[in-house]
Design an enzyme around this catalytic site. Structure first.
Site, PDB file in Angstrom:
ATOM      1  N   SER A  95       0.942  -1.240   0.120  1.00 40.24           N
ATOM      2  CA  SER A  95      -0.036   0.107   0.024  1.00 40.24           C
ATOM      3  C   SER A  95       0.906   1.116  -0.110  1.00 40.24           C
ATOM      4  O   SER A  95       1.812   1.270   0.591  1.00 40.24           O
ATOM      5  CB  SER A  95      -0.951  -0.130   1.459  1.00 40.24           C
ATOM      6  OG  SER A  95      -1.295   1.180   1.434  1.00 40.24           O
ATOM      7  N   TYR A 118      -1.782  -0.507  10.674  1.00 37.22           N
ATOM      8  CA  TYR A 118      -1.972  -1.257   9.398  1.00 37.22           C
ATOM      9  C   TYR A 118      -0.904  -0.897   8.314  1.00 37.22           C
ATOM     10  O   TYR A 118      -0.454  -1.877   7.826  1.00 37.22           O
ATOM     11  CB  TYR A 118      -3.487  -0.572   8.852  1.00 37.22           C
ATOM     12  CG  TYR A 118      -3.315  -1.080   7.292  1.00 37.22           C
ATOM     13  CD1 TYR A 118      -3.380  -0.014   6.469  1.00 37.22           C
ATOM     14  CD2 TYR A 118      -3.688  -2.125   6.645  1.00 37.22           C
ATOM     15  CE1 TYR A 118      -3.328  -0.017   4.979  1.00 37.22           C
ATOM     16  CE2 TYR A 118      -3.721  -2.542   5.325  1.00 37.22           C
ATOM     17  CZ  TYR A 118      -3.571  -1.406   4.623  1.00 37.22           C
ATOM     18  OH  TYR A 118      -3.679  -1.651   3.285  1.00 37.22           O
ATOM     19  N   LYS A 163       2.200  -3.430   6.722  1.00 36.85           N
ATOM     20  CA  LYS A 163       2.493  -3.592   4.910  1.00 36.85           C
ATOM     21  C   LYS A 163       4.081  -3.498   5.017  1.00 36.85           C
ATOM     22  O   LYS A 163       4.792  -4.192   4.174  1.00 36.85           O
ATOM     23  CB  LYS A 163       1.634  -2.562   4.247  1.00 36.85           C
ATOM     24  CG  LYS A 163       0.421  -2.807   4.130  1.00 36.85           C
ATOM     25  CD  LYS A 163       0.107  -4.271   3.336  1.00 36.85           C
ATOM     26  CE  LYS A 163      -1.584  -4.451   3.227  1.00 36.85           C
ATOM     27  NZ  LYS A 163      -1.677  -5.802   2.528  1.00 36.85           N
ATOM     28  N   ASN A 181     -13.737   4.449   4.333  1.00 42.16           N
ATOM     29  CA  ASN A 181     -12.938   5.229   3.303  1.00 42.16           C
ATOM     30  C   ASN A 181     -14.344   5.807   2.359  1.00 42.16           C
ATOM     31  O   ASN A 181     -15.400   5.591   2.538  1.00 42.16           O
ATOM     32  CB  ASN A 181     -12.686   4.016   2.320  1.00 42.16           C
ATOM     33  CG  ASN A 181     -11.343   2.956   2.732  1.00 42.16           C
ATOM     34  OD1 ASN A 181     -11.686   1.859   2.747  1.00 42.16           O
ATOM     35  ND2 ASN A 181     -10.555   3.869   3.477  1.00 42.16           N
TER      36      ASN A 181
HETATM   37  C1  WQD Z   1      -9.790   9.480   1.097  1.00 48.10           C
HETATM   38  C2  WQD Z   1     -10.096  10.879   1.451  1.00 48.10           C
HETATM   39  C3  WQD Z   1     -10.158  11.356   3.787  1.00 48.10           C
HETATM   40  C4  WQD Z   1     -13.863   9.392   4.125  1.00 48.10           C
HETATM   41  C5  WQD Z   1      -6.983   4.393   3.086  1.00 48.10           C
HETATM   42  C6  WQD Z   1      -5.462   3.621   3.524  1.00 48.10           C
HETATM   43  C7  WQD Z   1      -4.937   3.023   2.404  1.00 48.10           C
HETATM   44  C8  WQD Z   1      -6.179   2.207   1.502  1.00 48.10           C
HETATM   45  C9  WQD Z   1      -7.387   3.100   1.268  1.00 48.10           C
HETATM   46  C10 WQD Z   1      -6.099  -0.099   2.137  1.00 48.10           C
HETATM   47  C11 WQD Z   1      -9.020  11.670   2.678  1.00 48.10           C
HETATM   48  C12 WQD Z   1     -11.434  11.711   2.778  1.00 48.10           C
HETATM   49  C13 WQD Z   1     -12.626   9.681   3.662  1.00 48.10           C
HETATM   50  C14 WQD Z   1     -14.914  10.178   4.730  1.00 48.10           C
HETATM   51  C15 WQD Z   1     -13.696  12.094   3.829  1.00 48.10           C
HETATM   52  N1  WQD Z   1      -6.771   1.088   2.275  1.00 48.10           N
HETATM   53  N2  WQD Z   1     -12.735  11.105   3.675  1.00 48.10           N
HETATM   54  N3  WQD Z   1     -14.780  11.408   4.440  1.00 48.10           N
HETATM   55  O1  WQD Z   1      -7.305   7.276   3.939  1.00 48.10           O
HETATM   56  O2  WQD Z   1      -6.433   7.778   1.670  1.00 48.10           O
HETATM   57  O3  WQD Z   1      -6.268   5.609   2.272  1.00 48.10           O
HETATM   58  O4  WQD Z   1      -7.755   3.498   2.416  1.00 48.10           O
HETATM   59  O5  WQD Z   1      -5.135  -0.584   1.344  1.00 48.10           O
HETATM   60  O6  WQD Z   1      -4.051   2.028   2.603  1.00 48.10           O
HETATM   61  O7  WQD Z   1      -4.751   4.341   4.057  1.00 48.10           O
HETATM   62  O8  WQD Z   1      -8.340   6.498   2.075  1.00 48.10           O
HETATM   63  O9  WQD Z   1     -10.860   6.771   1.380  1.00 48.10           O
HETATM   64  O10 WQD Z   1     -10.361   6.637   3.709  1.00 48.10           O
HETATM   65  O11 WQD Z   1     -10.019   8.850   2.364  1.00 48.10           O
HETATM   66  O12 WQD Z   1     -13.461  13.209   3.869  1.00 48.10           O
HETATM   67  O13 WQD Z   1     -15.994   9.650   5.125  1.00 48.10           O
HETATM   68  O14 WQD Z   1     -11.255  10.984   1.703  1.00 48.10           O
HETATM   69  O15 WQD Z   1      -9.802  12.742   4.566  1.00 48.10           O
HETATM   70  O16 WQD Z   1      -8.645  12.687   2.384  1.00 48.10           O
HETATM   71  P1  WQD Z   1      -7.304   6.737   2.684  1.00 48.10           P
HETATM   72  P2  WQD Z   1     -10.034   7.063   2.400  1.00 48.10           P
END
Ligand code: WQD
Length: 333
Positions: free
Chosen positions: A124, A149, A153, A199
């Site tokens: 990741s 997490y 990785k 996510n």
């Molecule tokens: C994306 C953007 C949030 C939810 C994580 C893991 C990564 C992979 C993907 C496994 C950010 C914003 C999110 C919400 C929001 N997982 N957001 N409101 O954190 O980039 O990555 O998931 O492999 O390893 O680290 O993904 O989708 O959680 O967030 O505003 O309800 O959306 O702040 O900017 P992230 P995410």
């Protein structure tokens, strides 16, 4: 070629199994259904018209993994099986370290014992922590992971590196995913997290389908073009195809590849694009930043194109359309 796929009924695993079957690989899946469901088996068979074997087992069960390798003698492994909720990993670190590391150790020992020489590992972009430079290349510094997490990785990458050094006929391909979203065009398989989604995309689609009331946008005061977080979203089908290129890659030792599009989109970009493509509203409110989040993260995907001959073909509109199509199909629309 026979490929053993751990976590092969999960979000990325199931899409990869579809691509493997469509390309005449023999597939054996090991999945304990912790974060997947048994109905994915039939959906994969409907999509591909092909069969594959499933062992409903835990990759942390050393004896079972040994039995499976003894029976199947796979030529290669694709290792997806892992816990992957960032927030949960902060609250339950030991559960994450045990599960995500013991599974890999068991696979290495079984591969050594049964002469299986190749592993493709699901890593990741979180291994880069808060990136010093953008876009991120594979030469960028790793470390400074901000949650258990991400640390598992990185530790798995180290385990596999040392294992290839000790076993010079063993090869490992590390695929560092950016943000996988979307779903197969059939709408039969996609991302179905249990409970309230952590996510962004699974949350957006549930707000759009009125299952959830509104999206909370975690902060609009980041140093980005509109203040909201920027990420490199990649279609899960493109990601799946990257795994086949990694299997075909005839390397020695270990090698690393960023699988991203190279394009960063903000949270507001995602909301606006989703609404435009699917002609549906996504009500949202701006709230405080989520602890541990970084402002911006997107890949330089040059190496994967140069060495693997892989690049992402599907764009953000495909991702939005396919994500929503999946949830509508799940609701019987
Ligand atoms: C994306 C953007 C949030 C939810 C994580 C893991 C990564 C992979 C993907 C496994 C950010 C914003 C999110 C919400 C929001 N997982 N957001 N409101 O954190 O980039 O990555 O998931 O492999 O390893 O680290 O993904 O989708 O959680 O967030 O505003 O309800 O959306 O702040 O900017 P992230 P995410």
């Amino acid at each position: 070629m026979k490929v053993l796929v751990t976590g092969g009924l999960g979000f990325i695993g199931s899409h990869t199994v579809v691509e493997l079957l469509n390309n005449n690989y023999e597939v054996v899946v090991v999945d304990n259904l912790y974060n997947s469901s048994i109905d994915v088996v039939d959906k994969i068979k409907i999509i591909t018209g092909r069969d594959f074997k499933l062992y409903q087992e835990d990759v942390c069960n050393k004896e079972k993994i040994d039995e499976i390798f003894n029976m199947e003698k796979p030529d290669a492994v694709i290792h997806f099986a892992a816990y992957k909720a960032v927030g949960e990993s902060v609250n339950k670190p030991i559960m994450y370290y045990r599960n995500n590391l013991v599974s890999t150790l068991n696979l290495c020992e079984a591969m050594q014992k049964y002469n299986c020489k190749k592993i493709v590992f699901s890593s990741s972009a979180t291994v880069y922590g808060n990136p010093d430079v953008l876009p991120i290349t594979e030469e960028c510094r790793v470390g400074g992971t901000t949650n258990p997490y991400g640390s598992t990785k990185l530790m798995n990458e180290m385990i596999l590196k040392d294992f290839t050094i000790a076993n010079d006929d063993f090869c490992a391909v590390i695929l560092r995913y950016f943000n996988p979203i979307g779903a197969h065009e059939s709408g039969l398989i996609g991302e179905k997290p249990n409970g309230i989604p952590n996510n962004l995309m699974p949350y957006i689609v549930r707000v759009a389908s009125k299952e959830l009331k509104e999206l909370s946008v975690f902060g609009n005061d980041y140093p980005t073009h509109d203040g909201t977080g920027v990420r490199d979203y990649i279609h899960v089908v493109d990601l799946a195809k990257g795994h086949l290129k990694a299997l075909e890659y005839n390397n020695r030792g270990i090698d690393y590849f960023n699988l991203g599009t190279g394009i960063g989109y903000s949270v507001l970009d995602m909301i606006n694009t989703f609404e435009r493509v699917n002609k549906v509203k996504v009500p949202y409110k701006i709230v405080d930043r989520r602890p541990g989040d970084i402002a911006e993260c997107y890949a330089d995907p040059t190496k994967a194109l140069k060495v693997l001959g892989w690049k992402a073909e599907l764009g953000i509109e495909d991702m939005m359309r396919d994500s929503y199509n999946f949830i509508l199909k799940q609701k019987g629309n």
